[in-house]
Design a protein around this motif. Structure first.
Motif, short mmCIF file in Angstrom:
data_model
loop_
_atom_site.label_atom_id
_atom_site.label_comp_id
_atom_site.label_asym_id
_atom_site.label_seq_id
_atom_site.Cartn_x
_atom_site.Cartn_y
_atom_site.Cartn_z
N UNK A 112 0.82 -1.21 0.00
CA UNK A 112 0.00 0.00 0.00
C UNK A 112 0.86 1.27 0.00
N UNK A 113 2.12 1.18 0.51
CA UNK A 113 2.97 2.36 0.64
C UNK A 113 4.23 2.29 -0.23
N UNK A 114 4.46 1.19 -0.91
CA UNK A 114 5.65 1.06 -1.75
C UNK A 114 5.57 2.01 -2.94
N UNK A 115 6.70 2.59 -3.29
CA UNK A 115 6.77 3.54 -4.40
C UNK A 115 7.41 2.89 -5.63
N UNK A 116 7.10 3.40 -6.82
CA UNK A 116 7.73 2.85 -8.03
C UNK A 116 9.22 3.18 -8.08
N UNK A 117 9.93 2.45 -8.91
CA UNK A 117 11.39 2.62 -9.00
C UNK A 117 11.78 3.98 -9.55
N UNK A 118 10.84 4.69 -10.19
CA UNK A 118 11.16 6.00 -10.77
C UNK A 118 11.27 7.08 -9.70
N UNK A 119 10.83 6.79 -8.48
CA UNK A 119 10.87 7.78 -7.40
C UNK A 119 11.91 7.37 -6.37
N UNK A 120 12.60 8.38 -5.83
CA UNK A 120 13.54 8.12 -4.75
C UNK A 120 14.90 7.67 -5.24
N UNK A 121 15.77 7.37 -4.26
CA UNK A 121 17.12 6.92 -4.55
C UNK A 121 17.34 5.50 -4.06
N UNK A 122 18.55 5.06 -4.18
CA UNK A 122 18.89 3.69 -3.77
C UNK A 122 19.03 3.63 -2.25
N UNK A 123 18.55 2.53 -1.67
CA UNK A 123 18.59 2.37 -0.22
C UNK A 123 20.00 2.10 0.25
N UNK A 124 20.40 2.77 1.33
CA UNK A 124 21.74 2.62 1.87
C UNK A 124 21.62 2.19 3.33
N UNK A 125 22.77 1.95 3.95
CA UNK A 125 22.84 1.57 5.37
C UNK A 125 22.12 0.26 5.64
N UNK A 126 22.32 -0.69 4.73
CA UNK A 126 21.78 -2.02 4.95
C UNK A 126 20.29 -2.09 5.02
N UNK A 127 19.59 -1.13 4.40
CA UNK A 127 18.14 -1.14 4.43
C UNK A 127 17.56 -0.69 5.76
N UNK A 128 18.34 0.09 6.53
CA UNK A 128 17.86 0.59 7.81
C UNK A 128 16.99 1.84 7.60
N UNK A 129 16.01 2.01 8.47
CA UNK A 129 15.20 3.22 8.44
C UNK A 129 15.82 4.25 9.39
N UNK A 130 15.25 5.46 9.38
CA UNK A 130 15.75 6.51 10.26
C UNK A 130 15.62 6.09 11.73
N UNK A 131 14.48 5.51 12.08
CA UNK A 131 14.28 5.08 13.46
C UNK A 131 15.25 3.98 13.85
N UNK A 132 15.55 3.07 12.92
CA UNK A 132 16.52 2.00 13.19
C UNK A 132 17.90 2.58 13.51
N UNK A 133 18.34 3.54 12.68
CA UNK A 133 19.66 4.14 12.89
C UNK A 133 19.70 4.95 14.18
N UNK A 134 18.64 5.68 14.46
CA UNK A 134 18.60 6.46 15.70
C UNK A 134 18.69 5.55 16.92
#
Length: 615
Positions: free
Chosen positions: A513-535
């Motif tokens: 429901x929330x996934x975006x197409x490949x045309x939007x955004x950049x490549x995921x970095x930091x092992x696929x971590x989210x902001x909350x995960x890194x914090x």
């Protein structure tokens, strides 16, 4: 239907168009791979298939289509140049940029005209027309040179903005000079000449302004659907060019340039998309026109270049350009070394050759015989300046202390403890880093460790003027706002390249429901971590660490000792930096430094580590 032509040795028009397109785009791609100025390869390709091998002769293979094709292509190129002239941006530019435009453009026109007349030996008519277009310092050439040279912000900004703004101004100067020559050669009296000149300028300006105003208003009021805006713009451009030329001969170029300037300053919401499409079309047209003009050159024309042509090129590079810059910048606070660097950097580009070739044919048809030299002189000047600046700009700037580090830097969008820690680790490897955030409080961690920061939105007009983009090659969006990270990566993707924009994984990215197409955004970095995960990990004591891999201490050894560590980047001995996207391993297994986010209780071989950690 067969592709080959009935004429012996001649190519069919379809094959000719295919050859020009393949060579033009192929030369630009090869130049990107080889990190060379594209115009050099296009020049070599055109000369090779034309006068050297005789495979392609535009006059023979395309015939009467060549002249109107070049005219339309130059009109579109000049319109795109006008589309870059945003007066709001000019008002916010540095004083030095304004000086180079307001004083430098007319002074450069005058000095170039004098050099053409007294050194190259051309008549006043040819000198005035060619001198006008010589104002342009090649916006399509300056940008890749600046990225390669990594100049300091101020001289890079001076060169970049001068090239962008002077592009349409130089075209206007050449068009106006040609109108004067045309009127003087066709009018019976000086009164008639003055009247025809004034009428030509007024007609072209009125048509350009009217067309620009109508297009802008129709786009703003949504009278044109989004998917038809670019086609309507193209059709209007061609219509204005043709109609203006019909009303008054050779006024079309001035009209479309004025039209482009008007649209550029109309503050249209869809301006960026239109400009990007126009830039793509211009690249194709610039490539095609340059290949055509180079292939149409013959050895008889090249043989017309004598010692006076060589003297002219030398005078332009060592006298006209430096003198123009030095006089224009008198009274400014710019250090002399920056004035010297800008004064000795003036590469000319495809626009010069295209417009010079077009006006040369027009002038010759009017009886100005020495205008036949404009094409060869343009090629000589472009080749000399591009080769000279392409190979000397970086070492010359380094000798003056005006060159940044050779490694393309990283712009980290979003201040946080993780951003500061990663930025500090990169900076210790002499990688330029900039932390940007519109919240001043979030920049505190970055300022505490001595990282450069930009307080504001990285997508703002202030960032466009205040951030030396040419020093950076990658963008990493790590703010706490997933939507903003996606916006930054999507908006800056065309400028930096899709492979060079990165962001943190979106919190709900795995949900259909929330996934975006490949045309939007950049490549995921930091092992696929989210902001909350890194914090959470930074609060738990995780640190960004650097570890050297060698033949004795391999990646497998490192991974066995640090099973939970998250790979961020690899930095080799040659200075190459690679940000590692999620689920990837480093490409090199030795002689490389790994940057990783590791928990404090992971085992880290102290003998192999550069840093025990940074916050």
């Amino acid at each position: 239907m067969a592709i080959e032509s009935a004429a012996d040795g001649a190519l069919a028009p379809v094959m000719s168009f295919a050859l020009v397109g393949a060579l033009g785009v192929g030369a630009q791609w090869a130049a990107w791979r080889l990190r060379m100025p594209a115009i050099v390869l296009m020049l070599l390709a055109g000369l090779l298939i034309g006068p050297v091998l005789g495979v392609f002769d535009p006059s023979r293979d395309i015939g009467p289509l060549m002249a109107p094709m070049i005219s339309i292509a130059v009109a579109i190129i000049l319109f795109e140049g006008g589309l870059t002239l945003n007066l709001h941006s000019l008002r916010g530019a540095a004083e030095g940029v304004k000086r180079l435009i307001v004083l430098g453009a007319p002074l450069g026109w005058l000095l170039s005209t004098l050099a053409l007349h007294y050194v190259a030996g051309l008549g006043w008519a040819s000198s005035a027309v060619f001198g006008g277009i010589m104002i342009v310092t090649g916006p399509t050439v300056i940008a890749p040179l600046l990225r390669q040279a990594r100049l300091n912000r101020r001289p890079a900004q001076l060169l970049q903005w001068e090239a962008i703004v002077n592009d349409p101004i130089g075209a206007l100067a050449a068009v106006l000079a040609f109108q004067v020559v045309l009127v003087l050669n066709t009018a019976e009296t000086m009164g008639d000449a003055a009247w025809d000149m004034a009428r030509g300028i007024v007609v072209a300006a009125v048509m350009g302004v009217a067309a620009g105003a109508i297009i802008s208003e129709s786009f703003r009021r949504a009278w044109v659907p989004e998917y038809m805006k670019v086609p309507v713009l193209f059709a209007a451009l061609l219509g204005v060019f043709a109609l203006s030329d019909t009303v008054l001969h050779e006024s079309g170029l001035l009209a479309v340039t004025v039209m482009g300037i008007w649209i550029a300053n109309a503050d249209l919401p869809s301006y960026t998309e239109m400009r990007r499409f126009k830039e793509h079309a211009t690249i194709l047209l610039v490539s095609g026109v340059f290949i055509l003009l180079a292939a149409n050159m013959d050895f008889e024309k090249l043989a017309m270049l004598n010692w006076r042509a060589l003297a002219f090129v030398i005078v332009v590079i060592l006298v006209v350009r430096p003198l123009t810059v030095m006089i224009s910048l008198v009274g400014t606070k710019l250090p002399m070394r920056e004035r010297l660097l800008v004064g000795l950097t003036g590469p000319r580009g495809v626009v010069l050759v295209a417009v010079a070739g077009l006006f040369a044919e027009r002038l010759v048809a009017m009886g100005v015989a020495d205008a036949a030299l404009l094409g060869p002189l343009a090629f000589a000047l472009v080749a000399a300046t591009v080769v000279l600046n392409g190979f000397s700009l970086r070492p010359f700037a380094a000798a003056l202390g005006l060159a940044g580090k050779g490694i393309p830097g990283v712009i980290i969008v979003g201040g946080s403890r993780f951003a500061a820690a990663f930025g500090e680790a990169l900076q210790k490897r002499e990688v330029p880093v900039l932390i940007a955030d519109p919240n001043r409080g979030r920049l505190r961690s970055a300022r505490e460790v001595g990282l450069p920061v930009f307080f504001g939105d990285i997508l703002s007009e202030a960032a466009e003027h205040g951030v030396e983009v040419t020093s950076y090659g990658r963008v990493l969006a790590v703010s706490d706002n997933d939507a903003y990270n996606t916006l930054v990566a999507t908006d800056l993707g065309p400028e930096f390249g899709r492979d060079n924009v990165f962001q943190l994984k979106r919190t709900k990215q795995d949900s259909p429901r929330h996934a975006l197409p490949a045309t939007l955004g950049g490549r995921a970095i930091a092992g696929g971590q989210t902001y909350l995960d890194l914090t959470s990990k930074m609060n738990a004591g995780w640190r960004v660490r650097a570890t050297n891999l060698t033949e004795e201490y391999t990646f497998e050894n490192w991974r066995a000792a640090n099973p939970d560590a998250i790979l961020l980047a690899e930095h080799d001995e040659g200075g190459d930096l690679r940000l590692i996207v999620a689920d990837e391993d480093p490409r090199k297994q030795k002689d490389v430094t790994l940057l990783s986010l590791s928990p404090e209780n992971d085992t880290l071989d102290a003998a192999k580590a550069d840093n025990e950690g940074t916050e």
